[in-house]
Write an enzyme that holds these catalytic residues in place. Structure first.
Site, PDB file in Angstrom:
ATOM      1  N   ARG A  89       0.838  -1.395   0.040  1.00  0.00           N
ATOM      2  CA  ARG A  89       0.078   0.076   0.035  1.00  0.00           C
ATOM      3  C   ARG A  89       0.888   1.441   0.197  1.00  0.00           C
ATOM      4  O   ARG A  89       0.262   2.547   0.107  1.00  0.00           O
ATOM      5  CB  ARG A  89      -1.059   0.017   1.225  1.00  0.00           C
ATOM      6  CG  ARG A  89      -1.952  -1.261   1.434  1.00  0.00           C
ATOM      7  CD  ARG A  89      -2.521  -1.401   0.070  1.00  0.00           C
ATOM      8  NE  ARG A  89      -3.746  -2.119   0.342  1.00  0.00           N
ATOM      9  CZ  ARG A  89      -4.420  -2.928  -0.455  1.00  0.00           C
ATOM     10  NH1 ARG A  89      -4.146  -2.986  -1.587  1.00  0.00           N
ATOM     11  NH2 ARG A  89      -5.590  -3.853  -0.208  1.00  0.00           N
TER      12      ARG A  89
ATOM     13  N   ASP B  45      -1.591 -13.086  -1.391  1.00  0.00           N
ATOM     14  CA  ASP B  45      -2.344 -11.764  -1.610  1.00  0.00           C
ATOM     15  C   ASP B  45      -2.800 -11.169  -0.471  1.00  0.00           C
ATOM     16  O   ASP B  45      -3.729 -10.516  -0.292  1.00  0.00           O
ATOM     17  CB  ASP B  45      -3.536 -12.312  -2.126  1.00  0.00           C
ATOM     18  CG  ASP B  45      -4.313 -11.083  -3.035  1.00  0.00           C
ATOM     19  OD1 ASP B  45      -3.794 -10.121  -3.152  1.00  0.00           O
ATOM     20  OD2 ASP B  45      -5.653 -11.307  -3.591  1.00  0.00           O
TER      21      ASP B  45
END
Length: 423
Positions: free
Chosen positions: A64, A304
């Site tokens: 992120r 993931d």
């Protein structure tokens, strides 16, 4: 100072070694593997009763940063990875801005280089995920990209994918793709089955995954390029990969621990924390996935890891973002649902989490050998733990909170340095 690991059960899938030995680490390398080693002034780890294995490798994480550091930072993601036993990870390109230019990629990798684990990144296949205009693969490779992916955004245009594969083949680069045809999906993140229908909407059917995968596998076969299928979830998808491999396509595939551990029913219990792209499926799909893991059709287990804030997830199922964190529970889910149930041996599980992911990108990692890299995880494979409500990750969007799992990481060592020590 030298580091001496005593009396651990060394499991190295690459060499098929499985025995109780000592491991000596000096100058960031494994210098000696043998029984009854003694070294003056070495720091000693007593690994009696513990497994000593290559550091785990995750080829699919979302940290992120840049742009969404309220969810996760590269630093917090790296710490979570170390706590899960990972010494190498590959970041996806869906940051803000997207990793589409050498400048953004270089700046991101400079941040990543400050961490204790090894962090690599892929560049995007198309410019800002527009699905049409290919990025400059050569320039991105020069800037440090180890492969290319528009993960999260399927390439709906077959011609664009073909051009990308043709371009990647010139340098033997790996393309990793997310397979869900948006034209066949109602609401993302929930299987189009009992759960979606009870929620009052049409979800994501399995055909949205395996139909696009079949198309792309055949394009990969025609071009001769390497194509990696990300986080498959449907039983039919396993059959597609198996067929393509038998045909001679250069296909590899990954599955997440959540997709072999839990079904769509978990949404009734865990709500939006169990909303994923692709969605959790049915028991019949898990059975086929396990078959694919056992026979080698599925090469890699990848998390993931997708952090979201509580506020983002604390909305209705149709509005919540998809994704869950996974680095801190990945090994435990494999031990609990694959090894303890007799589907895979411990060495076979570790193959999917070390040797095979290293092969995808030709990493000098994923094995234990004298003069080899000192990247290791030491763990208890049988102890029972209850997943805490708090994580080292900044996020806590996991459907496994308060679940009992097997396994506990005792130490993670990267380049000869202890970077995580469990309680």
């Amino acid at each position: 100072m030298a580091l001496l690991i005593k009396n651990g059960r060394l499991i190295d899938p690459k060499s098929k070694r499985d025995e109780v030995v000592d491991v000596l680490i000096e100058s960031n390398k494994i210098s000696k593997i043998a029984s009854n080693l003694t070294v003056e002034n070495a720091e000693i780890i007593d690994a009696t009763g513990l497994v000593v294995a290559p550091g785990l490798i995750d080829v699919h994480v979302h940290f992120r940063e840049p742009g969404q550091t309220h969810k996760e930072t590269i630093h917090s993601g790296a710490k979570a990875a170390a706590a899960g036993g990972f010494t190498t990870v590959v970041m996806m390109a869906n940051t803000k801005p997207i990793l589409s230019t050498p400048k953004v990629l270089t700046e991101t990798l400079e941040i990543a280089d400050q961490e204790d684990i090894k962090i690599e990144a892929v560049g995007s296949i198309t410019q800002d995920f527009d699905g049409e205009n290919l990025t400059d693969f050569d320039a991105l490779r020069e800037a440090g990209a180890i492969g290319f992916s528009d993960d999260g955004i399927p390439l709906t245009d077959a011609g664009v994918l073909r051009k990308a594969l043709q371009k990647a083949k010139l340098t033997d680069s790996l393309l990793s793709i997310h397979e869900e045809d948006p034209n066949l999906i109602g609401t993302l993140g929930v299987n189009d089955g009992e759960v979606a229908h009870q929620c009052g909407f049409t979800g994501a059917p399995t055909v949205s995954e395996y139909s696009m995968m079949a198309r792309d596998a055949m394009i990969a076969y025609e071009t001769g390029a390497r194509l990696h299928i990300q986080h498959l979830s449907a039983g039919e998808s396993v059959e597609v990969v198996r067929f393509a491999k038998n045909l001679g396509a250069k296909i590899t595939a990954e599955v997440t621990p959540q997709h072999f551990s839990i079904t769509e029913q978990m949404i009734f219990e865990q709500g939006t924390n169990a909303k994923l792209n692709p969605p959790l499926r049915r028991t019949a799909d898990i059975d086929k996935i396990i078959e694919g893991l056992k026979d080698g059709t599925i090469d890699v287990i990848a998390t993931d890891h997708a952090p979201h804030t509580h506020e983002e997830k604390n909305v209705s199922i149709d509005k919540a973002p998809s994704g869950m964190i996974g680095l801190e529970t990945s090994l435990q889910l494999g031990l609990t649902n694959l090894v303890a149930k007799g589907h895979l041996t411990l060495s076979e599980l570790l193959t999917k989490m070390t040797v095979n992911p290293a092969k995808l990108y030709n990493f000098d990692a994923g094995y234990l050998a004298e003069n080899g890299p000192a990247d290791l995880v030491i763990f208890d494979a049988t102890t029972d733990i209850t997943v805490s409500e708090t994580f080292i990750s900044k996020a806590c969007n996991s459907p496994f909170i308060n679940k009992q799992l097997k396994g506990k990481v005792a130490y993670t060592i990267c380049e000869g340095k202890i970077i995580y020590q469990g309680e």
